[in-house]
Motif scaffolding. Structure first.
Motif, PDB file in Angstrom:
ATOM      1  N   GLU A  25      38.777  43.925  41.442  1.00 34.36           N
ATOM      2  CA  GLU A  25      38.802  42.790  40.502  1.00 34.36           C
ATOM      3  C   GLU A  25      37.835  41.697  40.953  1.00 34.36           C
ATOM      4  OE1 GLU A  25      42.436  40.592  40.617  1.00 34.36           O
ATOM      5  OE2 GLU A  25      42.064  39.567  38.718  1.00 34.36           O
ATOM      6  N   PHE A  26      37.845  41.411  42.261  1.00 35.64           N
ATOM      7  CA  PHE A  26      36.995  40.345  42.807  1.00 35.64           C
ATOM      8  C   PHE A  26      35.518  40.717  42.662  1.00 35.64           C
ATOM      9  CE2 PHE A  26      34.902  38.031  46.294  1.00 35.64           C
ATOM     10  CZ  PHE A  26      35.416  36.759  46.112  1.00 35.64           C
ATOM     11  N   ALA A  29      34.455  40.418  39.114  1.00 31.44           N
ATOM     12  CA  ALA A  29      34.326  39.007  38.722  1.00 31.44           C
ATOM     13  C   ALA A  29      32.993  38.432  39.207  1.00 31.44           C
ATOM     14  CB  ALA A  29      35.491  38.196  39.285  1.00 31.44           C
ATOM     15  N   LEU A  30      32.434  39.050  40.257  1.00 32.35           N
ATOM     16  CA  LEU A  30      31.107  38.642  40.741  1.00 32.35           C
ATOM     17  C   LEU A  30      30.001  39.498  40.111  1.00 32.35           C
ATOM     18  CD1 LEU A  30      31.831  37.975  44.535  1.00 32.35           C
ATOM     19  CD2 LEU A  30      31.569  36.318  42.683  1.00 32.35           C
ATOM     20  N   LYS A  31      30.370  40.221  39.042  1.00 35.12           N
ATOM     21  CA  LYS A  31      29.415  41.043  38.285  1.00 35.12           C
ATOM     22  C   LYS A  31      28.753  42.106  39.169  1.00 35.12           C
ATOM     23  CE  LYS A  31      28.305  37.200  35.169  1.00 35.12           C
ATOM     24  NZ  LYS A  31      27.269  36.502  34.428  1.00 35.12           N
ATOM     25  N   THR A  56      32.576  37.450  50.508  1.00 39.16           N
ATOM     26  CA  THR A  56      33.282  36.185  50.264  1.00 39.16           C
ATOM     27  C   THR A  56      34.752  36.402  49.876  1.00 39.16           C
ATOM     28  OG1 THR A  56      32.502  36.138  47.952  1.00 39.16           O
ATOM     29  CG2 THR A  56      31.164  34.975  49.589  1.00 39.16           C
TER      30      THR A  56
ATOM     31  N   TYR B  19      18.146  38.301  41.869  1.00 37.04           N
ATOM     32  CA  TYR B  19      19.191  38.656  40.898  1.00 37.04           C
ATOM     33  C   TYR B  19      19.348  37.489  39.944  1.00 37.04           C
ATOM     34  CZ  TYR B  19      23.865  39.413  38.986  1.00 37.04           C
ATOM     35  OH  TYR B  19      24.938  39.554  38.135  1.00 37.04           O
ATOM     36  N   THR B  21      21.366  35.901  36.445  1.00 39.48           N
ATOM     37  CA  THR B  21      22.529  36.007  35.566  1.00 39.48           C
ATOM     38  C   THR B  21      22.766  34.650  34.902  1.00 39.48           C
ATOM     39  OG1 THR B  21      24.816  36.776  35.421  1.00 39.48           O
ATOM     40  CG2 THR B  21      24.268  35.396  37.309  1.00 39.48           C
ATOM     41  N   THR B  22      23.492  34.679  33.805  1.00 42.98           N
ATOM     42  CA  THR B  22      23.869  33.444  33.115  1.00 42.98           C
ATOM     43  C   THR B  22      25.377  33.259  33.271  1.00 42.98           C
ATOM     44  OG1 THR B  22      22.096  33.750  31.499  1.00 42.98           O
ATOM     45  CG2 THR B  22      23.882  32.255  30.883  1.00 42.98           C
ATOM     46  N   ILE B  23      25.774  32.026  33.607  1.00 41.73           N
ATOM     47  CA  ILE B  23      27.193  31.740  33.825  1.00 41.73           C
ATOM     48  C   ILE B  23      27.860  31.406  32.489  1.00 41.73           C
ATOM     49  CG2 ILE B  23      28.781  30.005  34.759  1.00 41.73           C
ATOM     50  CD1 ILE B  23      27.915  30.767  37.273  1.00 41.73           C
ATOM     51  N   ASP B  27      33.101  33.951  32.714  1.00 39.91           N
ATOM     52  CA  ASP B  27      32.824  34.265  34.127  1.00 39.91           C
ATOM     53  C   ASP B  27      33.646  33.352  35.042  1.00 39.91           C
ATOM     54  OD1 ASP B  27      30.881  36.135  33.425  1.00 39.91           O
ATOM     55  OD2 ASP B  27      29.248  34.664  33.537  1.00 39.91           O
ATOM     56  N   TYR B  31      36.649  34.527  37.570  1.00 44.00           N
ATOM     57  CA  TYR B  31      36.570  34.293  39.014  1.00 44.00           C
ATOM     58  C   TYR B  31      37.776  33.493  39.505  1.00 44.00           C
ATOM     59  CZ  TYR B  31      34.917  33.177  43.649  1.00 44.00           C
ATOM     60  OH  TYR B  31      34.832  33.056  45.009  1.00 44.00           O
ATOM     61  N   LEU B  62      31.400  30.909  43.223  1.00 45.34           N
ATOM     62  CA  LEU B  62      31.083  31.913  42.198  1.00 45.34           C
ATOM     63  C   LEU B  62      29.605  32.295  42.320  1.00 45.34           C
ATOM     64  CD1 LEU B  62      31.560  33.691  39.779  1.00 45.34           C
ATOM     65  CD2 LEU B  62      31.479  31.678  38.301  1.00 45.34           C
ATOM     66  N   GLY B  64      27.825  31.462  44.775  1.00 39.26           N
ATOM     67  CA  GLY B  64      27.728  31.898  46.175  1.00 39.26           C
ATOM     68  C   GLY B  64      28.063  33.373  46.320  1.00 39.26           C
ATOM     69  N   GLY B  65      28.938  33.864  45.444  1.00 40.05           N
ATOM     70  CA  GLY B  65      29.273  35.285  45.431  1.00 40.05           C
ATOM     71  C   GLY B  65      28.201  36.120  44.753  1.00 40.05           C
ATOM     72  N   PHE B  66      27.652  35.585  43.647  1.00 43.29           N
ATOM     73  CA  PHE B  66      26.550  36.310  42.976  1.00 43.29           C
ATOM     74  C   PHE B  66      25.404  36.574  43.962  1.00 43.29           C
ATOM     75  CE2 PHE B  66      27.631  34.139  38.654  1.00 43.29           C
ATOM     76  CZ  PHE B  66      28.598  35.087  38.403  1.00 43.29           C
TER      77      PHE B  66
END
Lengths: 152, 143
Positions: A25-26, A29-31, A56, B19, B21-23, B27, B31, B62, B64-66
């Motif tokens: 899921e996580f 959510a980060l695509k 993360t 990379y 992407t559009t938020i 999204d 998250y 978020l 930061g994760g992308f």
């Protein structure tokens, strides 16, 4: 007024199980649909013990901690003004990778509390909140540090 | 195991494939549910406006994760040893983000390599909303 004597104090201790469905899921959510995060059978076929915990993922600690709102409650405990405080930095340091189906023990504590001058001449106070995660052999596997900044 | 890249293929200053992407608001909500950050500033439009903001905004972790995708797509999911990010500016719904990692330093010790990267996330209008650094450890591939 931030209570600097809180530096070094433990705020909470909690179990942190790595559940494959939450990892999936996580990651989604980060695509990031990489099957090494989302498909246990694929991860195992690639030589991993299970799906890999994303870098993360330790931010999901609020699901496992007993405090109602871990961040806001910690700020109150420290005497921080939540209206003038912001999340400034996050750091993740890994001793080894972590995988789904592991269960870690976590310790949440206050790190350094220090001051810096702003360009305006005012002082801001920086507070580290550190989360240390240990495996079943009590080896520290990762450290997640949040830095909060209270502006004056 | 994922085949690791050869660190000798990368020179100081080289960028990993970026990379983009559009938020969206979806999204941000996804998250929040996945990560457990239910601060109303990130999902409650009325609350955000009540404190003077134009709308809700994204959690720094978020994007930061992308950004981690840039590192792990190149080095695999288990090679990142240190990942540090600083939240510089606000990311709003519909912002278009571009995530970057550029090699800052490279040390090779026997069969192990330690590579350090400068990180950034930049919006469509050129705002640098996130900066950071990452350390990746790789085993040299035999030719």
């Amino acid at each position: 007024m931030i209570d600097k004597s809180m530096s070094g104090k433990i705020i909470a201790e909690f179990d942190f199980p790595i559940v494959a469905t939450k990892v999936k899921e996580f990651s989604l959510a980060l695509k990031n649909p990489d099957p090494l995060y989302t498909d246990e059978a694929h991860a195992i076929s690639c030589g991993y013990p299970s799906t890999v915990m994303p870098i993360t993922f330790p931010v999901t600690f609020p699901f496992h901690i007993k405090m109602k709102d871990a961040v806001m409650d910690s700020m109150k405990l420290l005497g921080m003004n939540e209206k003038t405080s912001v999340h400034g930095e996050a750091t993740f340091e890994y001793k080894r990778p972590v995988f789904s189906n592991e269960s870690l023990k976590a310790v949440m504590k206050v790190g350094k509390i220090f001051e810096k001058s702003q360009n305006s001449g005012k002082t801001m106070t920086l507070v580290e909140i550190i989360y240390e995660y240990f495996d079943k052999d009590n080896e520290k596997v990762l450290i997640f540090t949040n830095l909060f900044i209270e502006k004056s | 195991m994922k085949n690791l890249p050869n660190p000798n293929d990368l020179e100081i200053g080289d960028e990993l494939p970026n990379y983009k992407t559009t938020i969206s608001r979806t999204d941000i909500v996804k998250y929040a549910g996945a990560g457990g950050d239910f601060n109303p500033l990130h999902h409650d439009e009325e609350f955000a406006k009540s404190v003077g903001l134009p709308s809700i905004f994204a959690m720094g972790l978020l994007h930061g994760g992308f950004l981690t995708k840039v590192l792990t797509d190149w080095a695999g999911p288990t090679s990142v040893k240190r990942y540090k990010i600083r939240f510089i500016d606000t990311v709003w719904p519909n912002d278009e983000l571009s995530c970057h990692a550029a090699l800052k330093s490279k040390e090779i010790h026997n069969s192990r390599s330690l590579l350090s990267f400068d990180l950034s996330v930049i919006t469509q209008d050129g705002r640098r909303v996130l900066a950071g650094e990452a350390d990746i450890e790789l085993t040299l591939q035999e030719n």
